[in-house]
Scaffold this motif. Sequence first.
Motif, PDB file in Angstrom:
ATOM      1  N   PHE A 162      82.147 -45.483 137.917  1.00  0.00           N
ATOM      2  CA  PHE A 162      82.699 -44.751 136.782  1.00  0.00           C
ATOM      3  C   PHE A 162      83.201 -45.726 135.720  1.00  0.00           C
ATOM      4  O   PHE A 162      83.863 -46.721 136.032  1.00  0.00           O
ATOM      5  CB  PHE A 162      83.854 -43.851 137.224  1.00  0.00           C
ATOM      6  N   SER A 163      82.916 -45.433 134.457  1.00  0.00           N
ATOM      7  CA  SER A 163      83.447 -46.226 133.355  1.00  0.00           C
ATOM      8  C   SER A 163      84.833 -45.687 132.986  1.00  0.00           C
ATOM      9  O   SER A 163      85.206 -44.568 133.365  1.00  0.00           O
ATOM     10  CB  SER A 163      82.524 -46.149 132.143  1.00  0.00           C
ATOM     11  N   ASP A 164      85.596 -46.474 132.231  1.00  0.00           N
ATOM     12  CA  ASP A 164      86.900 -45.999 131.759  1.00  0.00           C
ATOM     13  C   ASP A 164      86.738 -44.748 130.908  1.00  0.00           C
ATOM     14  O   ASP A 164      87.584 -43.843 130.947  1.00  0.00           O
ATOM     15  CB  ASP A 164      87.596 -47.094 130.948  1.00  0.00           C
ATOM     16  N   LYS A 165      85.646 -44.686 130.142  1.00  0.00           N
ATOM     17  CA  LYS A 165      85.392 -43.515 129.300  1.00  0.00           C
ATOM     18  C   LYS A 165      85.160 -42.272 130.143  1.00  0.00           C
ATOM     19  O   LYS A 165      85.653 -41.179 129.813  1.00  0.00           O
ATOM     20  CB  LYS A 165      84.184 -43.788 128.406  1.00  0.00           C
ATOM     21  N   GLN A 166      84.413 -42.412 131.251  1.00  0.00           N
ATOM     22  CA  GLN A 166      84.194 -41.274 132.150  1.00  0.00           C
ATOM     23  C   GLN A 166      85.493 -40.791 132.756  1.00  0.00           C
ATOM     24  O   GLN A 166      85.758 -39.582 132.826  1.00  0.00           O
ATOM     25  CB  GLN A 166      83.250 -41.677 133.281  1.00  0.00           C
ATOM     26  N   ILE A 167      86.311 -41.734 133.222  1.00  0.00           N
ATOM     27  CA  ILE A 167      87.594 -41.375 133.843  1.00  0.00           C
ATOM     28  C   ILE A 167      88.479 -40.672 132.830  1.00  0.00           C
ATOM     29  O   ILE A 167      89.136 -39.662 133.137  1.00  0.00           O
ATOM     30  CB  ILE A 167      88.285 -42.630 134.407  1.00  0.00           C
ATOM     31  N   ALA A 168      88.503 -41.175 131.591  1.00  0.00           N
ATOM     32  CA  ALA A 168      89.316 -40.563 130.541  1.00  0.00           C
ATOM     33  C   ALA A 168      88.865 -39.131 130.272  1.00  0.00           C
ATOM     34  O   ALA A 168      89.694 -38.233 130.054  1.00  0.00           O
ATOM     35  CB  ALA A 168      89.231 -41.401 129.269  1.00  0.00           C
ATOM     36  N   SER A 169      87.557 -38.904 130.295  1.00  0.00           N
ATOM     37  CA  SER A 169      87.029 -37.559 130.076  1.00  0.00           C
ATOM     38  C   SER A 169      87.459 -36.615 131.195  1.00  0.00           C
ATOM     39  O   SER A 169      87.728 -35.429 130.961  1.00  0.00           O
ATOM     40  CB  SER A 169      85.505 -37.616 129.990  1.00  0.00           C
ATOM     41  N   CYS A 170      87.552 -37.133 132.423  1.00  0.00           N
ATOM     42  CA  CYS A 170      87.942 -36.300 133.568  1.00  0.00           C
ATOM     43  C   CYS A 170      89.414 -35.907 133.516  1.00  0.00           C
ATOM     44  O   CYS A 170      89.769 -34.743 133.773  1.00  0.00           O
ATOM     45  CB  CYS A 170      87.659 -37.041 134.873  1.00  0.00           C
ATOM     46  N   VAL A 171      90.283 -36.850 133.196  1.00  0.00           N
ATOM     47  CA  VAL A 171      91.726 -36.595 133.245  1.00  0.00           C
ATOM     48  C   VAL A 171      92.280 -36.132 131.908  1.00  0.00           C
ATOM     49  O   VAL A 171      93.470 -35.782 131.821  1.00  0.00           O
ATOM     50  CB  VAL A 171      92.492 -37.838 133.733  1.00  0.00           C
TER      51      VAL A 171
END
Length: 360
Positions: free
Chosen positions: A277-286
């Motif tokens: 997971f990229s930081d961008k993906q994680i940010a989109s999730c949370v």
Amino acid sequence: VEYEVVRDCRDNCITVCNMENFDPLGIHTGDSIVVAPSQTLSNREYYKLRSTALKVVRHLGVVGECNIQYALDPTSLEYCIIEVNARLSRSSALASKATGYPLAFVAAKLALGRTLPEITNAVTKVTQACFEPSLDYVVTKVPRWDMSKFEGVSTRIGSAMKSVGEVMGIGRTWEESMQKALRMVDPSVAGFEPRGRRRDHAALMEELRSPTDLRVPGIAQLLDEGVGVEAIREESAIDPWFLRRLERISDFRKSMAAVALQDLTPAMLLEAKQLGFSDKQIASCVGCAEDDVRARRTGAGLRPWVKQIDTLAAEYPAATNYLYTTYHGSEHDVEGKSGAVVVLGSGAYRIGSSVEFDWC
């Protein structure tokens, strides 16, 4: 399943790399996701196909490099040879990049009468080229299509290659390398997740039976909707080993979506990064900014480790400047030095907006 074989005029013969397709028989290798080394073959299957490859190359008298493609029944040891390419193919380029073994260079030397023991190993600089690489990492190749550039072109993929380029991701796990590769295909792709407008269930199931260039995000949507691995396998014939790892990515993305940024523990962040997971993906999730995720990750001391391509299982030190980053590790293989230069590539080839080579 593919094997890259090298043979010299003294009958020294080795397999440099074996690869397997994510997709079943019927989809051109150029349009399929390809994984090296193979992940689903049993030890018996691997050595049976390797032995056959060596026998075929010796029987044909090939001197240089050769690519052999198999169709293997996953429920038995039955197989057939699809083709034998006594030349450098697109798969040969992938195998060369995946292992650091310079197939074109070695093949040229062999054609001039040199033998494998006489050629220096390009990775160690001290051993010989007469060795079979042993990889402690996984490489995933993902094709890129530009079908939207042409009116009336069918988006179905099959035995005729339609991709215009490809990318390669390297990681310590298949999940990590897969998500890396998906992001490299196009900046708009965040990783393994649904893309664009959501499609109805019937359309997605038809996607599995007659795949298009949107096959991967379609599988992501089905897993998000709770469709099981076995149901997807029955319709797509994709090996359940790959589907279970895609399911793991999907399940972890859903678990992150159920918490806020402040509730993401260092252990969860590390697992997310190890799954690619990229930081961008994680940010989109949370539901927060990418910079906030990066600040929390670096605050927890989570940074990628720089690893060196090592095809001799650390038996000899690697001397090549061929590196990748991973969150599976505890130390750098190579320490950074001042005055370093980074050369950025232009990305995957795309019609109408690319240069011929990624970098010079």
